[in-house]
Design a protein around this motif. Structure first.
Motif, PDB file in Angstrom:
ATOM      1  N   ARG A 161       0.834  -1.205   0.000  1.00 51.49           N
ATOM      2  CA  ARG A 161       0.000   0.000   0.000  1.00 51.49           C
ATOM      3  C   ARG A 161       0.870   1.257   0.000  1.00 51.49           C
ATOM      4  O   ARG A 161       0.567   2.233  -0.676  1.00 51.49           O
ATOM      5  N   ILE A 162       1.949   1.201   0.791  1.00 48.96           N
ATOM      6  CA  ILE A 162       2.867   2.353   0.826  1.00 48.96           C
ATOM      7  C   ILE A 162       3.444   2.597  -0.569  1.00 48.96           C
ATOM      8  O   ILE A 162       3.547   3.720  -1.034  1.00 48.96           O
ATOM      9  N   LEU A 163       3.785   1.502  -1.253  1.00 48.92           N
ATOM     10  CA  LEU A 163       4.420   1.639  -2.570  1.00 48.92           C
ATOM     11  C   LEU A 163       3.441   2.054  -3.661  1.00 48.92           C
ATOM     12  O   LEU A 163       3.862   2.347  -4.781  1.00 48.92           O
ATOM     13  N   THR A 164       2.142   2.065  -3.351  1.00 49.04           N
ATOM     14  CA  THR A 164       1.203   2.654  -4.310  1.00 49.04           C
ATOM     15  C   THR A 164       1.038   4.149  -4.033  1.00 49.04           C
ATOM     16  O   THR A 164       0.272   4.823  -4.705  1.00 49.04           O
ATOM     17  N   GLY A 165       1.714   4.631  -2.994  1.00 47.86           N
ATOM     18  CA  GLY A 165       1.672   6.050  -2.667  1.00 47.86           C
ATOM     19  C   GLY A 165       2.831   6.786  -3.301  1.00 47.86           C
ATOM     20  O   GLY A 165       3.624   6.192  -4.045  1.00 47.86           O
ATOM     21  N   PRO A 166       2.956   8.075  -2.996  1.00 44.75           N
ATOM     22  CA  PRO A 166       3.986   8.885  -3.677  1.00 44.75           C
ATOM     23  C   PRO A 166       5.368   8.711  -3.076  1.00 44.75           C
ATOM     24  O   PRO A 166       6.048   9.684  -2.777  1.00 44.75           O
ATOM     25  N   VAL A 167       5.778   7.500  -2.841  1.00 47.20           N
ATOM     26  CA  VAL A 167       7.142   7.226  -2.359  1.00 47.20           C
ATOM     27  C   VAL A 167       7.718   6.082  -3.188  1.00 47.20           C
ATOM     28  O   VAL A 167       6.979   5.241  -3.689  1.00 47.20           O
ATOM     29  N   ASN A 168       9.041   6.079  -3.316  1.00 45.71           N
ATOM     30  CA  ASN A 168       9.665   4.983  -4.050  1.00 45.71           C
ATOM     31  C   ASN A 168      10.410   4.069  -3.078  1.00 45.71           C
ATOM     32  O   ASN A 168      10.457   4.331  -1.869  1.00 45.71           O
ATOM     33  N   VAL A 169      10.994   3.032  -3.613  1.00 44.56           N
ATOM     34  CA  VAL A 169      11.663   2.061  -2.747  1.00 44.56           C
ATOM     35  C   VAL A 169      12.829   2.690  -1.985  1.00 44.56           C
ATOM     36  O   VAL A 169      13.125   2.306  -0.849  1.00 44.56           O
ATOM     37  N   VAL A 181      11.426   4.290   1.062  1.00 40.10           N
ATOM     38  CA  VAL A 181      11.015   3.274   2.040  1.00 40.10           C
ATOM     39  C   VAL A 181      12.240   2.700   2.756  1.00 40.10           C
ATOM     40  O   VAL A 181      12.263   2.569   3.986  1.00 40.10           O
ATOM     41  N   ALA A 182      13.274   2.376   1.975  1.00 38.19           N
ATOM     42  CA  ALA A 182      14.489   1.816   2.584  1.00 38.19           C
ATOM     43  C   ALA A 182      15.147   2.836   3.505  1.00 38.19           C
ATOM     44  O   ALA A 182      15.560   2.511   4.627  1.00 38.19           O
ATOM     45  N   LEU A 183      15.204   4.078   3.045  1.00 39.40           N
ATOM     46  CA  LEU A 183      15.817   5.134   3.854  1.00 39.40           C
ATOM     47  C   LEU A 183      15.016   5.343   5.146  1.00 39.40           C
ATOM     48  O   LEU A 183      15.591   5.562   6.216  1.00 39.40           O
ATOM     49  N   VAL A 218      19.249  -0.282  -1.399  1.00 37.45           N
ATOM     50  CA  VAL A 218      18.262   0.372  -2.273  1.00 37.45           C
ATOM     51  C   VAL A 218      18.273  -0.281  -3.652  1.00 37.45           C
ATOM     52  O   VAL A 218      17.211  -0.522  -4.256  1.00 37.45           O
ATOM     53  N   ALA A 219      19.468  -0.602  -4.121  1.00 35.77           N
ATOM     54  CA  ALA A 219      19.572  -1.241  -5.440  1.00 35.77           C
ATOM     55  C   ALA A 219      18.871  -2.603  -5.432  1.00 35.77           C
ATOM     56  O   ALA A 219      18.138  -2.942  -6.378  1.00 35.77           O
ATOM     57  N   ILE A 220      19.067  -3.357  -4.368  1.00 39.54           N
ATOM     58  CA  ILE A 220      18.404  -4.669  -4.269  1.00 39.54           C
ATOM     59  C   ILE A 220      16.885  -4.490  -4.235  1.00 39.54           C
ATOM     60  O   ILE A 220      16.130  -5.202  -4.904  1.00 39.54           O
ATOM     61  N   PHE A 221      16.456  -3.517  -3.452  1.00 38.58           N
ATOM     62  CA  PHE A 221      15.023  -3.242  -3.331  1.00 38.58           C
ATOM     63  C   PHE A 221      14.438  -2.860  -4.703  1.00 38.58           C
ATOM     64  O   PHE A 221      13.345  -3.300  -5.082  1.00 38.58           O
TER      65      PHE A 221
END
Lengths: 442, 310
Positions: A276-284, A287-289, A429-432
């Motif tokens: 759900r978070i990843l359907t919002g205005p944030v990228n991986v 999220v990782a950060l 981040v690259a793995i994500f």
């Protein structure tokens, strides 16, 4: 991105703070274990049985009375021992009954044997029930004896055919040897001839340099540190095992705490909040950060709480360089968060992450020196330990707490930890991102 | 508002979505029907940028899902099938988080959170941890979380699964209200009665393929407008019924299975009273007399050869 990052971090911190069970595991249990360790090894308000009070016995030998006193005084001035002179029978009893942690039995005709080049065998009887403290006695005595063995080796290597003449006034020059001026003593022993004396002095100085180079590995540097502190400031708390183990265990607890926070990524994956978070205005990356920042805040807080508790309750020196301590805590937490983030992202389930991080934490804990000082390990393993982030954290904490160093003395460690943290985060981040492209990020 | 052309999503050799195309107009409430595993959730995952499409193109709220994922994400709200909430936080904390994620803050965030709590009738439980909520309360909060930022398009993926009729009624009423206020909704379900109640147009998806698409009433009419009348009838009386039924305009033959007669008729209003009178005259029970109107269930059965919940 910043509002998204702020929301993620705030949410995670709120969840951590609201979760009493998690707080108990994160702070309560480490504090309890720290407290138990402090009582066991530390001093502070609880007194305790620190290394400063290790009882040991000295027996045998035919040392002149003055030298006995100087040896006793020298050992007690280290701040580590309480010395009792006795005979070998009584020493054996004291060790057997646990009244002293170790007994050093000096051989008869010690000085004559020493100067005549005969084997001089010291016996050290250790209390088997107190391996650590007895081990410390052993290590320090080995260091002390090593100095004399090295000097003798140097002398013999320079004058292999030299014969000892008359000792003349025996006690006075030997005491001078023990009081730290062997050159003058030997010079007095050897000759009154000016030219020869100069020659001898030159050779002996060479030998002394050689001996010094030989003895350095045998020297227990911590012993000298302790003496230095005592000379500079008598109010400083006595150094003990807890000074080493408090930061080492704090880092180890922090590693587990970081795992707990990163593990949440899998829980969010399983309950679909991550999707759900990843359907919002944030990228991986955000999220990782977000997870990384939360882990760093929680882990560095945990480290500081444990260290401050150790300082307040057991007198560990945590207040001399607070900025350095905080920066090392943040850098260590940052490196840990990055490494565990990678581990969390290379596996697909919480169970797999638990298995991987448990093995990893135990192995890294051992290699990095969280279970025992890394110097006790063979050189090869010592080198391997350097690849662990916790080694650098432990080393920096040790420099600040045990050796009283400041911020500029731990710049190297801070740089290594920061590099691990930064590179680790980029890799995570690259793995994500790869997982997202494959449709398996959430 | 939503435009999908030739969308394909494969997982290895498994085709989850197989070349589907449809569009949803602004302000429309579009129903995507299909059984579990039909490809509904995968379609929503692609449209919400969570999964990359294998082939095809999709545009949501004017943004290409492949090229402008950020644009899509800012304009959509997603209510997943699962309760995607933080159960260890309260209802208000959850809504605050989802609002903040979309950039809401301060008074705007506070106002929107309270609005949503009221809208889903959870104002009194705002501080309560979600873990203590009933299934219906969680579903309502799940819906509210997807609406916090006021999206242009709302994807609802089976939002009523596992809750009782009363809770379902509340959610459906709220969705209808949102749609009446102009929100474009893509609603997936395998509850056909929900789609019948809510949706203007529907798409029926089965094994990844779109098997029917269009206006709900038109689709039902395509399968015929005859009703089915059924009633208990002893087998020995079947001949009498067959004789009587010759004066009715039946569709197909009279069937008799498991003690029940079944007739498909076009003029129910005329035939039903005659059947009632005949049964009464024969002193046969009337209490099992039923009339089935064609509906989405019938449509699905006709299209796929099996019931939706098989």
């Amino acid at each position: 991105m910043l509002s998204g990052l702020g929301a993620l971090v705030r949410k995670d911190l709120l969840r951590q703070v609201r979760d009493v069970k998690s707080l108990v595991i994160y702070l309560g249990v480490p504090l309890l274990l720290t407290f138990i360790m402090g009582i066991s090894f530390g001093g502070g308000v609880f007194g305790g049985s620190g290394i400063s009070a290790i009882p040991m016995a000295l027996a045998g030998g035919d040392l002149p009375g003055g030298m006995r006193d100087q040896l006793t005084q020298g050992l007690q001035e280290t701040g580590l021992f309480t010395v009792t002179w006795t005979d070998s029978t009584e020493a054996a009893r004291l060790v057997a009954e646990g009244e002293v942690r170790a007994a050093l039995i000096l051989p008869d005709e010690l000085m004559s044997r020493f100067f005549q080049g005969d084997d001089v065998v010291f016996k050290l009887w250790k209390d088997p029930n107190s391996q650590v403290k007895a081990g410390i006695v052993e290590a320090i005595m080995t260091g002390i004896l090593g100095q004399f063995q090295a000097k003798e080796a140097a002398y013999r290597s320079l004058w292999p055919d030299d014969e000892l003449g008359e000792f003349g006034e025996l006690e006075e020059p030997l005491e001078e040897i023990f009081s730290g001026d062997p050159v003058r003593a030997v010079r007095a022993l050897r000759t009154d001839d000016g030219a020869l004396r100069e020659e001898l002095l030159l050779r002996f100085e060479r030998g002394a340099s050689f001996g010094q180079s030989m003895q350095e590995p045998a020297l227990v540097l911590d012993l000298h540190d302790r003496q230095d502190w005592a000379a500079e400031d008598d109010t400083r708390p006595s150094r003990n095992l807890y000074d080493y183990f408090l930061p080492a265990f704090a880092v180890f607890f922090m590693m587990w705490g970081t795992v707990a926070i990163i593990r949440d990524l899998h829980r969010e994956r399983e309950n679909r909040t991550l999707a759900r978070i990843l359907t919002g205005p944030v990228n991986v990356a955000t999220v990782a950060l977000g997870k990384w920042v939360t882990a760093v805040i929680m882990a560095s807080t945990q480290l500081m709480v444990l260290l401050i508790a150790g300082g307040l309750l057991f007198g560990v020196r945590v207040g001399d360089a607070p900025v350095a301590l905080l920066l090392v805590a943040v850098a260590t937490a940052g490196a840990a968060a990055s490494v565990y983030l990678i581990l969390g992202l290379v596996v697909s389930t919480e169970k797999a992450m638990d298995a991987l991080t448990t093995v990893f934490t135990l192995v890294f804990g051992m290699l990095g020196g969280n279970f025992f000082p890394i110097d006790l390990m063979p050189p090869a393993l010592h080198a391997v330990g350097r690849i662990t982030f916790n080694y650098w954290g432990n080393r920096a904490f040790s420099e600040i707490i045990t050796h009283g160093k400041g911020l500029f003395d731990v710049v190297d460690e801070l740089l290594v930890l920061s590099t691990i943290a930064t590179l680790g985060l980029i890799v995570a981040v690259a793995i994500f991102a790869v997982r997202q492209r494959r449709g398996v990020a959430a | 508002m939503i435009e999908i052309k030739g969308l394909v999503k494969k997982y290895g050799s498994t085709v989850a979505v197989d070349n589907i195309s449809f569009s949803v107009e602004r302000g429309e409430l579009f129903g995507l029907l299909g059984p579990n595993g039909a490809g509904k959730t995968t379609t929503i995952s692609v449209l919400s940028t969570l999964l990359p499409a294998t082939e095809g193109a999709a545009v949501v709220a004017g943004c290409d899902v492949a090229k402008d994922a950020d644009g899509v994400r800012r304009r959509i709200g997603v209510v997943p099938q699962e309760i995607a909430l933080y159960e260890d936080l309260g209802a208000r904390d959850n809504l605050n988080f989802w609002g903040r994620l979309y950039g809401l803050s301060g008074k705007d965030l506070q106002r929107r959170t309270e609005e949503m709590l009221e809208a889903v009738e959870l104002g009194e439980h705002a501080r309560q941890k979600v873990s203590s909520f009933s299934g219906g309360m969680k579903r309502r909060l799940n819906l509210a979380a997807g609406l916090m930022h006021g999206p242009e398009v709302l994807f609802l993926d089976e939002p009523t699964v596992g809750i009782d009729a009363q809770a379902r009624g509340k959610i459906l009423a709220l969705i209808r209200r949102l749609n009446e206020d102009g929100l474009t909704v893509l609603y997936t379900t395998h509850y056909l009665e929900e789609a019948e109640q809510l949706c203007d147009r529907i798409g029926v998806i089965d094994r990844g393929k779109m098997v029917a698409l269009g206006d709900k009433d038109d689709l039902i009419r395509q399968i015929g407008d005859e009703d089915t009348i059924s009633f208990l009838l002893p087998p020995e009386r079947l001949d009498e019924l067959l004789t009587l039924s010759t004066k009715w305009d039946l569709v197909g033959d009279v069937e008799h299975r498991r003690g029940c007669a079944r007739l498909r008729v076009r003029d129910t209003a005329r035939v039903l009273p005659e059947i009632q009178m005949w049964l009464a005259g024969q002193q046969l029970p009337l209490d099992h007399l039923e009339v089935h109107r064609p509906n989405l269930e019938t449509l699905y059965l006709n299209l796929t050869g099996r019931a939706l919940r098989e």
